[in-house]
Each structure stands twice: as structure tokens, then as C-alpha cells.
Design a protein around this motif. Structure first.
Motif, mmCIF file in Angstrom:
data_model
loop_
_atom_site.group_PDB
_atom_site.id
_atom_site.type_symbol
_atom_site.label_atom_id
_atom_site.label_comp_id
_atom_site.label_asym_id
_atom_site.label_seq_id
_atom_site.Cartn_x
_atom_site.Cartn_y
_atom_site.Cartn_z
ATOM 1 N N ILE A 92 0.886 -0.951 0.000
ATOM 2 C CA ILE A 92 -0.097 0.084 -0.003
ATOM 3 C C ILE A 92 0.933 1.260 -0.166
ATOM 4 C CG2 ILE A 92 -1.675 1.201 1.398
ATOM 5 C CD1 ILE A 92 -2.876 -1.499 2.287
ATOM 6 N N THR A 93 2.114 1.316 0.619
ATOM 7 C CA THR A 93 2.924 2.527 0.768
ATOM 8 C C THR A 93 3.335 2.784 -0.468
ATOM 9 O OG1 THR A 93 3.501 1.817 2.870
ATOM 10 C CG2 THR A 93 4.924 3.251 1.949
ATOM 11 N N ILE A 94 3.820 1.622 -1.447
ATOM 12 C CA ILE A 94 4.469 1.840 -2.619
ATOM 13 C C ILE A 94 3.451 2.355 -3.635
ATOM 14 C CG2 ILE A 94 5.156 0.547 -4.918
ATOM 15 C CD1 ILE A 94 6.510 -1.632 -2.823
ATOM 16 N N ILE A 95 2.081 2.062 -3.532
ATOM 17 C CA ILE A 95 1.233 2.342 -4.334
ATOM 18 C C ILE A 95 0.951 4.088 -3.941
ATOM 19 C CG2 ILE A 95 -1.425 2.497 -4.802
ATOM 20 C CD1 ILE A 95 -1.277 -0.518 -4.577
ATOM 21 N N ASN A 96 0.871 4.217 -2.615
ATOM 22 C CA ASN A 96 0.566 5.559 -2.231
ATOM 23 C C ASN A 96 1.678 6.471 -2.547
ATOM 24 O OD1 ASN A 96 -1.889 4.932 -1.127
ATOM 25 N ND2 ASN A 96 -1.100 4.897 0.948
ATOM 26 N N ALA A 97 3.194 6.292 -2.611
ATOM 27 C CA ALA A 97 4.064 6.931 -2.902
ATOM 28 C C ALA A 97 4.295 7.096 -4.361
ATOM 29 C CB ALA A 97 5.507 6.469 -2.379
ATOM 30 N N GLU A 98 4.121 5.876 -5.029
ATOM 31 C CA GLU A 98 4.122 6.164 -6.463
ATOM 32 C C GLU A 98 3.042 7.064 -7.092
ATOM 33 O OE1 GLU A 98 6.014 5.447 -9.959
ATOM 34 O OE2 GLU A 98 6.260 4.439 -8.384
ATOM 35 N N ASN A 99 1.692 6.943 -6.539
ATOM 36 C CA ASN A 99 0.610 7.860 -7.007
ATOM 37 C C ASN A 99 0.856 9.329 -6.643
ATOM 38 O OD1 ASN A 99 -0.742 5.638 -8.307
ATOM 39 N ND2 ASN A 99 -2.100 5.313 -6.472
ATOM 40 N N HIS A 100 1.607 9.457 -5.362
ATOM 41 C CA HIS A 100 1.862 10.731 -5.138
ATOM 42 C C HIS A 100 2.604 11.607 -6.047
ATOM 43 C CE1 HIS A 100 2.425 14.201 -2.618
ATOM 44 N NE2 HIS A 100 3.867 14.066 -2.660
ATOM 45 N N LEU A 101 3.633 10.781 -6.444
ATOM 46 C CA LEU A 101 4.692 11.421 -7.647
ATOM 47 C C LEU A 101 4.023 11.586 -9.034
ATOM 48 C CD1 LEU A 101 8.035 9.266 -7.180
ATOM 49 C CD2 LEU A 101 7.409 11.683 -6.241
ATOM 50 N N ILE A 102 2.959 10.711 -9.437
ATOM 51 C CA ILE A 102 2.315 10.856 -10.578
ATOM 52 C C ILE A 102 1.554 12.259 -10.379
ATOM 53 C CG2 ILE A 102 0.550 9.905 -11.872
ATOM 54 C CD1 ILE A 102 1.483 7.115 -11.210
ATOM 55 N N TYR A 103 0.606 12.465 -9.298
ATOM 56 C CA TYR A 103 -0.198 13.562 -9.040
ATOM 57 C C TYR A 103 0.658 14.872 -9.117
ATOM 58 C CZ TYR A 103 -3.720 10.149 -7.371
ATOM 59 O OH TYR A 103 -4.761 9.305 -7.230
ATOM 60 N N MET A 180 7.765 12.703 -17.821
ATOM 61 C CA MET A 180 6.470 12.783 -18.574
ATOM 62 C C MET A 180 6.238 11.359 -19.117
ATOM 63 S SD MET A 180 5.042 15.846 -19.686
ATOM 64 C CE MET A 180 4.554 15.664 -21.457
ATOM 65 N N LYS A 181 7.021 10.680 -19.743
ATOM 66 C CA LYS A 181 6.697 9.370 -20.208
ATOM 67 C C LYS A 181 6.339 8.325 -19.080
ATOM 68 C CE LYS A 181 9.212 5.554 -22.805
ATOM 69 N NZ LYS A 181 10.432 5.093 -23.674
ATOM 70 N N ASP A 182 7.006 8.392 -18.003
ATOM 71 C CA ASP A 182 6.642 7.751 -16.641
ATOM 72 C C ASP A 182 5.137 7.919 -16.153
ATOM 73 O OD1 ASP A 182 9.104 6.391 -16.840
ATOM 74 O OD2 ASP A 182 9.818 7.491 -15.178
ATOM 75 N N THR A 183 4.786 9.125 -16.143
ATOM 76 C CA THR A 183 3.366 9.549 -15.893
ATOM 77 C C THR A 183 2.312 9.098 -16.928
ATOM 78 O OG1 THR A 183 4.332 11.490 -14.852
ATOM 79 C CG2 THR A 183 1.975 11.558 -15.224
ATOM 80 N N ILE A 184 2.845 9.214 -18.211
ATOM 81 C CA ILE A 184 1.888 8.790 -19.255
ATOM 82 C C ILE A 184 1.621 7.483 -19.340
ATOM 83 C CG2 ILE A 184 1.499 8.682 -21.646
ATOM 84 C CD1 ILE A 184 2.639 11.497 -21.960
ATOM 85 N N ARG A 185 2.715 6.607 -19.037
ATOM 86 C CA ARG A 185 2.685 5.136 -19.022
ATOM 87 C C ARG A 185 1.580 4.819 -17.920
ATOM 88 N NH1 ARG A 185 5.809 1.267 -20.869
ATOM 89 N NH2 ARG A 185 7.668 2.672 -21.245
ATOM 90 N N ALA A 186 1.887 5.347 -16.869
ATOM 91 C CA ALA A 186 1.305 4.877 -15.464
ATOM 92 C C ALA A 186 -0.274 5.432 -15.665
ATOM 93 C CB ALA A 186 1.523 5.731 -14.105
#
Length: 249
Positions: A92-103, A180-186
Motif C-alpha cells: 500500500i505504501t508503494i502505491i501511495n508513494a508512486e501515485n503521489h509522484l504521478i499526481y 512525462m513518459k513515466d506519468t503517461i505510461r502509468a
């Protein structure tokens, strides 16, 4: 004691994920148990070839999520809890941290890309419009080709930035190309988990293109803004629902 393997240089925004995965893997193979002490910051910094500041930030995220506890003068330890509970918390922590960067990246994109769309509608040359259209055509062919879709999506947004004919904006987009590429992929993975979202996304891009081609600057800006806002809302909804499903198991 956890055995930390040598690694290639890692960009600091990904340090937390490497450490999370290392701890999780150590649990899976029995090398690490609740109560064990983690390597010192200096050792982690050397092994992962990143700054101690980056390591410290990753550990802070772990601590704030109850995965580890820092004992001043003694070291950093895995909290005493059931292994499965800790593993679930790590995920859950990985998901939250990854999503935080995407946001955060979506916030940056919203500022830059809405203005680029506005300027592109005023300044785009015929070649600029051809480049945007080519990306759109590739995107339309990509429903069954994830990599083609990713490249077409990235090209679409980059071409609009170029069409703005502003060297500063173009430079910013180039500097942020990896993010940009990482965000668009996600975000594509999130949106296209629902098959109906492919055509919806394609239509959004078509409308942005036509507003630029027709020199409707205000409309282009509004459509780009709405596009990025919609991505963020869908991501937030999907993440909330997936976490709810995980909690029901």
C-alpha cells in the motif's frame, strides 16, 4: 540481517521503491524478520549510489507508514508485527508513494500543457499540425499495442509543446521528458483498465487537436485542462476502489 545487493545508479525519486522491494523480498526469502535492524544510512547510500538525503527520505516514508521505527543512537528496525501485515502495508505504501509522484507530475503538466495548447492554437505551423495529427493517427491504431500508444501519446503532447513556439516551454518539456513518459505510461494503465476509456481518451485528444487546428486558443486550453483533470480524477477513483478490494480480501 538483510543482504543489500549492489545496484546500478538509481534516480532519487525511485529510491523508496527499491528499498521497499528489498525489504519485501527479504521477508519472502526469510532473510529479514520483525525486530531486525536495517543497514545504516551510509551503507544504503553507498550500495544504491544515491545521496544519504534520498535514503533518509525513503526511510521517512517507511517510518510514517509504520513499517520501521528509528531508535536514536541505536539504529533503524523493522517494527514488531506479523510479516504478512507488514508486507501488505509495504504494498500500500508503494502505491501511495508512486501515485503521489504521478499526481505531482500531473500538476506540473497542467500548468505547462494548458498554456502550450493555448499558444499552439495561435502559433502552430502546418508542419506542427502534421506532427500532432501523425501522433493522433498512431494513437488511433494503438488499442491493442501498448507501446505504440505510449509513444503516440507522448509525441502528441510533445508536439503541442513544440507548436507553442516558445523555447522556454519546449526546454521544460524536454527536461521533463522522462517523468512525462513515466506519468503517461502509468495514467494509461490506470485508464485503460476500463476498456471504454480508450475511445474516450482518443476523443479527448481529437478535440484538442481540432481546437488547435481551428485556432480556437481558449477552447484548446480548456480542453487540455479538462483532459488532465479527468486523468487525475479517474486515477484517484481507481486507486481508491482497488485499495478497497484489497481490504475486503
Amino acid at each position: 540481517m538483510m543482504q543489500v545487493v549492489d545496484s546500478m545508479p538509481i534516480k532519487s525519486p525511485k529510491v523508496y521503491e527499491i528499498i521497499f522491494n528489498q525489504i519485501k523480498e527479504s521477508f519472502m526469502n526469510g532473510e529479514l524478520k520483525p525486530g531486525d535492524k536495517l543497514p545504516a544510512e551510509r551503507e544504503l547510500s553507498t550500495r544504491f549510489k544515491v545521496s544519504r538525503t534520498s535514503i533518509r527520505e525513503a526511510l521517512r516514508v517507511l517510518e510514517s507508514n509504520g513499517v520501521i521505527e528509528v531508535r536514536p543512537g541505536d539504529g533503524t528496525f523493522i517494527r514488531q508485527s506479523e510479516v504478512q501485515s507488514l508486507t501488505d502495508r509495504l504494498s500500500i505504501t508503494i502505491i501511495n508513494a508512486e501515485n503521489h509522484l504521478i499526481y505531482e507530475m500531473l500538476e506540473v503538466r497542467r500548468v505547462i500543457e494548458t498554456e502550450c495548447a493555448f499558444l499552439a492554437a495561435q502559433r502552430a505551423s502546418s508542419l506542427d499540425l502534421q506532427n500532432i495529427l501523425k501522433a493522433l493517427e498512431d494513437m488511433a491504431k494503438s488499442e491493442q499495442d501498448e507501446e505504440l500508444g505510449l509513444q503516440a501519446d507522448l509525441l502528441f503532447h510533445n508536439s503541442i509543446a513544440q507548436a507553442a513556439n516558445n523555447s522556454i516551454f519546449a526546454g521544460l518539456v524536454h527536461t521533463l521528458s522522462d517523468q512525462m513518459k513515466d506519468t503517461i505510461r502509468a495514467t494509461r494503465q490506470h485508464r485503460f483498465a476500463n476498456t471504454g476509456h480508450f475511445q474516450e481518451t482518443l476523443q479527448e485528444h481529437k478535440e484538442i487537436y481540432f481546437s488547435i487546428a481551428l485556432k480556437e486558443a481558449d477552447k484548446a486550453k480548456q480542453l487540455m485542462d479538462a483532459h488532465i483533470i479527468r486523468i487525475r480524477k479517474q486515477m484517484a477513483t481507481d486507486t481508491f476502489e482497488s485499495m478497497g478490494d484489497a481490504g475486503d480480501k
